[in-house]
Design an enzyme around this catalytic site. Structure first.
Site, PDB file in Angstrom:
ATOM      1  N   SER A   1      -9.703  -0.955   7.465  1.00 11.02           N
ATOM      2  CA  SER A   1      -9.194  -0.635   6.134  1.00 11.02           C
ATOM      3  C   SER A   1      -8.498  -1.776   5.419  1.00 11.02           C
ATOM      4  CB  SER A   1      -8.243   0.565   6.207  1.00 11.02           C
ATOM      5  OG  SER A   1      -8.962   1.757   6.386  1.00 11.02           O
TER       6      SER A   1
ATOM      7  N   LYS B   1       0.846  -1.200   0.000  1.00  9.29           N
ATOM      8  CA  LYS B   1       0.000   0.000   0.000  1.00  9.29           C
ATOM      9  C   LYS B   1       0.880   1.248   0.000  1.00  9.29           C
ATOM     10  CE  LYS B   1      -3.960   1.900   2.613  1.00  9.29           C
ATOM     11  NZ  LYS B   1      -4.816   1.672   3.799  1.00  9.29           N
TER      12      LYS B   1
ATOM     13  N   SER C   1      -9.602   1.450   3.275  1.00  8.65           N
ATOM     14  CA  SER C   1      -8.854   2.267   2.327  1.00  8.65           C
ATOM     15  C   SER C   1      -7.789   1.492   1.545  1.00  8.65           C
ATOM     16  CB  SER C   1      -8.171   3.417   3.064  1.00  8.65           C
ATOM     17  OG  SER C   1      -7.245   2.902   4.028  1.00  8.65           O
TER      18      SER C   1
END
Length: 318
Positions: A195, A76, A171
């Site tokens: 997330s 990420k 996210s």
């Protein structure tokens, strides 16, 4: 090969059925074919191929570093990566190239993993759909499945196919899409309030948030310091356990990591007969402490007695 588990691919690499370079090239090719998903912000092709070349030498010399050696992974884009741009999907950090790796990234590289790239997210991980970053929304790979397309034809919401797609959740939606689309075998997300687990549920994956302090946060650009945890996204539970085994442990650069010894590797118990597995979902309609007292004292022949120590199983925050 791309649909196999980590253990299966690791065995194939050791047996010479495929080389790390060939595996890396397969994933890079698929990243290019699925570019429309917008899963990646940065694809580190040169870095990954160089890492694959080094991994290949180790395998030829019989010096494999473990189950993650030669395995393509993604990270990420809110984890620091040395020499690779880290943006948090924000214009504020465009062009920022960290001089160091986040501890979890370094641990993956130390195990021989191949870094395919940095994945898309909600800006600074503030969101739950992966639709609010400056690089545009991430599209769920399941939007393009045959089953979904046939279903949408029966009940169309839009005449424009380009706008007919599902969100990945967030996210960490880019990491979820990357794993779900078979462009890598595992990916790092971050998890504050869901997330990692939320996009895993949207994309049909395993999303794991380790207990706070089990995995170092050093190099993770924070959303909420006291709740952020590096998360793991894989296609099966055993894969998540392997990755956790590589990441867990104390870190002198993160004072919140636990210092107690950690038993590794994490091995899953073999549960052959799941027909006798009992899953309970408590419904709390009264005082929380009274609820614990009742559960701890309740006798049940099916459960083999009272649920002693129930309180110690609950999550704790500070």
């Amino acid at each position: 090969m791309l649909g196999r588990t980590l253990r299966e691919v690791s065995a194939a690499l050791k047996q010479g059925q495929i080389t790390p370079t060939e595996l890396c090239q397969k994933c890079l090719s698929l990243i290019k074919k699925t570019k429309f998903l917008n899963a990646y912000i940065t694809v580190s092709e040169e870095v990954a191929l160089k890492q694959a070349e080094e991994s290949e030498k180790r395998y030829k010399n019989g010096q494999s570093l473990g189950d993650l050696d030669g395995i393509p992974v993604a990270v990420k884009d809110n984890f620091s990566t040395s020499g690779i741009e880290t943006t948090c999907a924000s214009n504020m950090l465009k062009g920022y190239i960290p001089p160091y790796n986040a501890t979890v990234v370094q641990k993956l590289l130390d195990q021989g993993a191949l870094l395919m790239g940095k994945t898309n997210l909600d800006e600074f991980a503030m969101g739950s759909g992966s639709t609010d970053g400056v690089f545009g929304p991430v599209k769920n790979p399941w939007s393009y499945s045959k089953q979904y397309r046939e279903k949408r034809k029966q009940n169309p919401h839009s005449k424009n196919e380009d706008s007919d797609w599902l969100i990945t959740g967030g996210s960490s939606g880019g990491s979820a899409a990357a794993v779900s689309a078979f462009t890598c075998y595992a990916a790092l997300g971050s998890d504050t309030g869901g997330s990692t687990r939320n996009p895993a549920a949207h994309c049909g994956l395993v999303g794991f948030k380790p207990s706070y302090g089990l995995v170092s946060r050093h190099g993770l650009i924070p959303l909420v310091n006291s709740m952020d945890v590096p998360g793991i996204l894989t296609r099966c539970v055993d894969d998540a356990a392997i990755v956790l085994g590589a990441l867990a442990g104390p870190d002198p650069k993160d004072s919140t990591t636990v210092h107690d010894p950690i038993n590794k590797p994490f091995m899953l118990p073999s549960l052959a007969d799941v027909s006798k597995l009992c899953i309970g979902i408590p419904k709390v309609t009264f005082s929380f402490h009274y609820f614990i007292e009742i559960l701890s004292s309740r006798e049940s022949t099916d459960l083999g007695g009272g649920l002693g120590g129930f309180e110690s199983l609950l999550c704790h925050f500070y």
